[in-house]
Design an enzyme around this catalytic site. Structure first.
Site, PDB file in Angstrom:
ATOM      1  CG  ASN A 106      -0.220   0.483   2.454  1.00  0.00           C
ATOM      2  OD1 ASN A 106      -0.143   1.684   2.714  1.00  0.00           O
ATOM      3  ND2 ASN A 106       0.364  -0.444   3.196  1.00  0.00           N
ATOM      4  CG  PHE A 116      -1.127  -9.354 -10.409  1.00  0.00           C
ATOM      5  CD1 PHE A 116      -2.358  -9.865 -10.017  1.00  0.00           C
ATOM      6  CD2 PHE A 116      -0.227 -10.191 -11.060  1.00  0.00           C
ATOM      7  CE1 PHE A 116      -2.677 -11.196 -10.265  1.00  0.00           C
ATOM      8  CE2 PHE A 116      -0.533 -11.507 -11.305  1.00  0.00           C
ATOM      9  CZ  PHE A 116      -1.765 -12.010 -10.911  1.00  0.00           C
ATOM     10  CB  SER A 136      -0.937  -6.426  -3.668  1.00  0.00           C
ATOM     11  OG  SER A 136      -1.341  -6.571  -5.010  1.00  0.00           O
ATOM     12  CB  SER A 158      -9.485  -0.365  -8.888  1.00  0.00           C
ATOM     13  OG  SER A 158     -10.139  -0.418 -10.118  1.00  0.00           O
ATOM     14  NE  ARG A 191       7.394   3.952  -6.251  1.00  0.00           N
ATOM     15  CZ  ARG A 191       6.749   3.618  -5.159  1.00  0.00           C
ATOM     16  NH1 ARG A 191       6.053   4.508  -4.517  1.00  0.00           N
ATOM     17  NH2 ARG A 191       6.798   2.392  -4.686  1.00  0.00           N
ATOM     18  CE1 TYR A 246      -2.565   4.805 -10.111  1.00  0.00           C
ATOM     19  CE2 TYR A 246      -0.788   5.917 -11.269  1.00  0.00           C
ATOM     20  CZ  TYR A 246      -1.220   4.991 -10.343  1.00  0.00           C
ATOM     21  OH  TYR A 246      -0.306   4.244  -9.639  1.00  0.00           O
TER      22      TYR A 246
HETATM   23  P1  FAD Z   1      -0.867  -4.278   2.609  1.00  0.00           P
HETATM   24  O1  FAD Z   1      -0.122  -3.146   2.057  1.00  0.00           O
HETATM   25  O2  FAD Z   1      -0.103  -5.343   3.290  1.00  0.00           O
HETATM   26  O3  FAD Z   1      -1.981  -3.747   3.619  1.00  0.00           O
HETATM   27  C1  FAD Z   1      -2.822  -2.690   3.256  1.00  0.00           C
HETATM   28  C2  FAD Z   1      -3.869  -2.462   4.345  1.00  0.00           C
HETATM   29  O4  FAD Z   1      -4.757  -3.574   4.381  1.00  0.00           O
HETATM   30  C3  FAD Z   1      -3.281  -2.357   5.741  1.00  0.00           C
HETATM   31  O5  FAD Z   1      -4.079  -1.495   6.499  1.00  0.00           O
HETATM   32  C4  FAD Z   1      -3.421  -3.762   6.291  1.00  0.00           C
HETATM   33  O6  FAD Z   1      -3.490  -3.774   7.699  1.00  0.00           O
HETATM   34  C5  FAD Z   1      -4.731  -4.198   5.666  1.00  0.00           C
HETATM   35  N1  FAD Z   1      -4.802  -5.638   5.422  1.00  0.00           N
HETATM   36  C6  FAD Z   1      -4.011  -6.383   4.636  1.00  0.00           C
HETATM   37  N2  FAD Z   1      -4.418  -7.660   4.646  1.00  0.00           N
HETATM   38  C7  FAD Z   1      -5.493  -7.721   5.474  1.00  0.00           C
HETATM   39  C8  FAD Z   1      -6.354  -8.765   5.913  1.00  0.00           C
HETATM   40  N3  FAD Z   1      -6.205 -10.028   5.499  1.00  0.00           N
HETATM   41  N4  FAD Z   1      -7.351  -8.454   6.776  1.00  0.00           N
HETATM   42  C9  FAD Z   1      -7.536  -7.196   7.203  1.00  0.00           C
HETATM   43  N5  FAD Z   1      -6.752  -6.175   6.814  1.00  0.00           N
HETATM   44  C10 FAD Z   1      -5.750  -6.433   5.958  1.00  0.00           C
HETATM   45  N6  FAD Z   1      -3.696  -0.527  -5.815  1.00  0.00           N
HETATM   46  C11 FAD Z   1      -4.725  -0.782  -6.645  1.00  0.00           C
HETATM   47  O7  FAD Z   1      -5.840  -0.967  -6.190  1.00  0.00           O
HETATM   48  N7  FAD Z   1      -4.542  -0.825  -8.004  1.00  0.00           N
HETATM   49  C12 FAD Z   1      -3.333  -0.659  -8.561  1.00  0.00           C
HETATM   50  O8  FAD Z   1      -3.205  -0.725  -9.787  1.00  0.00           O
HETATM   51  C13 FAD Z   1      -2.220  -0.410  -7.693  1.00  0.00           C
HETATM   52  N8  FAD Z   1      -0.982  -0.238  -8.198  1.00  0.00           N
HETATM   53  C14 FAD Z   1       0.062  -0.024  -7.341  1.00  0.00           C
HETATM   54  C15 FAD Z   1       1.346   0.105  -7.877  1.00  0.00           C
HETATM   55  C16 FAD Z   1       2.428   0.314  -7.032  1.00  0.00           C
HETATM   56  C17 FAD Z   1       3.786   0.456  -7.586  1.00  0.00           C
HETATM   57  C18 FAD Z   1       2.231   0.369  -5.637  1.00  0.00           C
HETATM   58  C19 FAD Z   1       3.393   0.574  -4.722  1.00  0.00           C
HETATM   59  C20 FAD Z   1       0.965   0.228  -5.103  1.00  0.00           C
HETATM   60  C21 FAD Z   1      -0.128   0.043  -5.949  1.00  0.00           C
HETATM   61  N9  FAD Z   1      -1.419  -0.107  -5.446  1.00  0.00           N
HETATM   62  C22 FAD Z   1      -2.467  -0.351  -6.295  1.00  0.00           C
HETATM   63  C23 FAD Z   1      -1.652  -0.028  -4.002  1.00  0.00           C
HETATM   64  C24 FAD Z   1      -1.592  -1.378  -3.269  1.00  0.00           C
HETATM   65  O9  FAD Z   1      -0.957  -2.349  -4.040  1.00  0.00           O
HETATM   66  C25 FAD Z   1      -2.988  -1.813  -2.880  1.00  0.00           C
HETATM   67  O10 FAD Z   1      -3.479  -0.937  -1.889  1.00  0.00           O
HETATM   68  C26 FAD Z   1      -3.127  -3.255  -2.401  1.00  0.00           C
HETATM   69  O11 FAD Z   1      -4.494  -3.566  -2.360  1.00  0.00           O
HETATM   70  C27 FAD Z   1      -2.506  -3.521  -1.049  1.00  0.00           C
HETATM   71  O12 FAD Z   1      -2.495  -4.923  -0.839  1.00  0.00           O
HETATM   72  P2  FAD Z   1      -1.405  -5.596   0.097  1.00  0.00           P
HETATM   73  O13 FAD Z   1      -1.693  -7.039   0.137  1.00  0.00           O
HETATM   74  O14 FAD Z   1      -0.057  -5.200  -0.322  1.00  0.00           O
HETATM   75  O15 FAD Z   1      -1.801  -4.927   1.501  1.00  0.00           O
END
Ligand code: FAD
Length: 553
Positions: free
Chosen positions: A141, A206, A209, A220, A413, A474
């Site tokens: 995130n 993808f 995450s 999304s 980055r 975006y």
């Molecule tokens: P984390 O970063 O580990 O956690 C995010 C939050 O969710 C935290 O608050 C955590 O406590 C909570 N959480 C995680 N797992 C659980 C669980 N099982 N139960 C309860 N809470 C939980 N996002 C998009 O939507 N679309 C994109 O195209 C996109 N592109 C990205 C590109 C880059 C380069 C980066 C750095 C980020 C991007 N993101 C994008 C943002 C990010 O990947 C998303 O927010 C993603 O959904 C986070 O998932 P994660 O598993 O890494 O969660």
């Protein structure tokens, strides 16, 4: 780390993969012109791990004992590397603080439960000890959703869901799959694909995450025009809460009061730990193709996207870059030779003959999938709409390249940080009637903010998710600065962009969520009464504030 894969502690992705510009002849001149950065100058490097100061773990014996009882010694880890990897997400603010060893508060322990029963025992032990629990998915995130609050004096437990990574069952009749929350994108798609299914959710992050993270941040994916956002895809789930497990059976729709499912979507760990979810899945398509298109300017490009969203054409993605991002895309192209070089030059000559101003050119990628006949029909419909709006079909080549390379772009980055520039993104959604003014206001606000902090910078934009009434814009922005004040300067520019979204009738985030970074704007986004309702919901479920406190509101 206990068989769970993590990204490298200091940056995006895995070791051994990096952005390179030597094979892209236009990149260095572009960066020099736009942000004044000389890529021929010697580059810096991220610090070695032993140069980082890691605060000692404050885990006390009573809580450690209960965690070890629940999970076993091996899965209760207080090593510095594990704790550091679980401290931040991957925003540029996180990357800079990591590189500068600004780790005010790191989790005291990382636990790796194997199943829901172990998650229950961890949650109950943490609440009983009045400690803090932060669920961790992929750590990708970019809103400060993971970091412990700087002044947190309770023990902090990071709960890594990485061992819960299986597709548990597929209901083939319904088109639903039950998947554990810690499954990373590639792992869950591979398990589904083996049986001929796909979830169709492909955020740019993808590869790093997880399903639980997607749900907890309302993610999304790039193919949302067909498959929907994660809120549409997620039909049921299980969430461990203090002393309880909340269970929502998968339903296509329901009218049983305010939606509990919707309350959990985007809850960022504040309501409990999602352990598994039922999601919509689809048969793998017979054919998938992404084509490139050109538009003569941004206004016509936006109108074409709107026309596509309102038409009978069924696309999986309709994305278009503004002239600034189009110029950036050309600058990142590899050196072209032979026929390719000739074809590109011929297209540009043709456009100039037609009177196009190449500085206003907008590049678009539109994707199609399904049976061959369906794809052919949709391509034809889109071609007609594009032509009606003054655009032209470029073809498969750039589209295929975009498709292959999209998950590598985030490495840029780290490359820029090594060379003294900070880059990040901000995204919003707004009705089509407000979209173009929002774009103009935001570019102006960002440029003004960059001038105010005295850093040369660049901002660019694309439309990435298309809906009946509006779309997601975006923005990517960079400032050339590696002074001690870079974070303050970044904050100033980021704040100007976020405020412009709100002032221009947009939302403060379309799909990245809130965390700590966007929390200051919540009352402007959902109104003070809305913010109060969210706070009361969190307080009701978690009266002592043990679950990821401080995030969202
Ligand atoms: P984390 O970063 O580990 O956690 C995010 C939050 O969710 C935290 O608050 C955590 O406590 C909570 N959480 C995680 N797992 C659980 C669980 N099982 N139960 C309860 N809470 C939980 N996002 C998009 O939507 N679309 C994109 O195209 C996109 N592109 C990205 C590109 C880059 C380069 C980066 C750095 C980020 C991007 N993101 C994008 C943002 C990010 O990947 C998303 O927010 C993603 O959904 C986070 O998932 P994660 O598993 O890494 O969660």
């Amino acid at each position: 780390m206990n068989g769970v894969k993590h990204m490298k502690w200091w940056g995006w992705g895995v070791d051994g993969v990096a952005f390179h510009h030597e094979d892209k002849p236009n990149f260095a001149p572009f960066v020099l012109e736009k942000v004044g950065l000389d890529l021929d100058a010697p580059a810096g490097r991220p610090p070695a791990f032993d140069e980082i100061e890691v605060p000692a773990s404050r885990l006390g014996d009573p809580l450690r004992g209960q965690l070890v009882d629940a999970l076993g010694e091996k899965y209760v880890v207080t090593e510095d590397m594990d704790r550091v990897v679980h401290t931040f997400g991957k925003s540029v603010r996180d990357l800079i603080r990591m590189r500068r060893s600004q780790l005010k508060r790191v989790p005291d322990v990382v636990v790796y439960p194997a199943d829901e029963e172990q998650v229950r025992r961890v949650v109950d032990a943490v609440v009983e000890a009045d400690a803090v629990l932060i669920p961790f998915g992929g750590g990708s995130n970019i809103v400060g959703a993971l970091e412990p609050l700087a002044g947190e004096d309770r023990q902090v437990v990071s709960l890594d869901l990485g061992r819960l990574n299986k597709v548990l069952e597929i209901d083939e009749e319904a088109g639903l799959a039950r998947i554990q929350a810690g499954a990373l994108g590639p792992a869950l798609e591979e398990q589904l694909n083996r049986r001929g299914w796909t979830m169709g959710h492909f955020p740019d992050s993808f590869t790093h995450s997880t399903l639980g993270g997607w749900i907890a941040t309302r993610s999304s994916g790039m193919q949302s025009d067909k498959y929907g956002d994660i809120g549409d895809v997620t039909r049921g789930l299980r969430m461990v809460q203090p002393g309880d497990v909340l269970v929502l059976n998968p339903l296509p729709a329901t009218s049983t009061g305010p939606s509990v499912r919707e309350m959990i979507l985007g809850s960022e760990g504040r309501l409990g730990v999602i352990t598994e979810a039922w999601v919509n899945v689809h048969r793998l398509p017979e054919e998938r193709v992404v084509l490139a298109y050109f538009f003569p300017d941004w206004s016509r490009a936006l109108r074409a996207m709107q026309a596509i969203s309102k038409s009978e054409a069924q696309v999986i993605v309709a994305r278009v870059s503004d002239p600034r991002e189009t110029a950036f895309s050309f600058a990142t192209q590899k050196k072209q030779k032979g026929v390719k070089k000739y074809a590109t030059e011929a297209i540009f000559k043709l456009l100039q003959r037609r009177g196009w101003d190449l500085d206003k050119l907008c590049m678009s990628f539109i994707g199609f999938e399904g049976s061959k006949a369906h794809v052919a029909r949709q391509k034809q419909l889109v071609k007609e709409l594009v032509t009606e709006h003054g655009g032209m079909v470029v073809g498969k080549g750039p589209g295929a390249l975009y498709d292959q390379k999209k998950f590598d772009t985030p490495y840029l980055r780290d490359f820029l940080l090594d060379r003294g520039a900070a880059a990040d993104v901000s995204e919003t959604a707004a009705p089509y009637s407000k979209l173009e003014p929002l774009y103009d206001n935001t570019i102006a606000a960002a440029e003004e903010a960059m001038a105010e902090v005295g850093s040369q910078g660049y901002i660019m934009c694309h439309l990435s998710h298309n809906y009946h009434s509006g779309a997601c814009l975006y923005f990517t922005f960079a400032i050339a600065d590696d002074s001690e004040q870079v974070l303050d300067k970044y904050d100033h520019v980021k704040r100007a962009i976020q405020q412009s979204f709100i002032d221009s009738s947009g939302t403060l985030s379309h799909h990245h969520g809130v965390g700590l970074e966007h929390a200051p704007w919540m009352s402007q986004d959902v109104s003070p009464a809305g913010e109060r309702m969210i706070g009361e919901l969190f307080d009701g479920v978690d009266p002592k504030g043990n679950l990821n406190p401080g995030k969202i509101v």
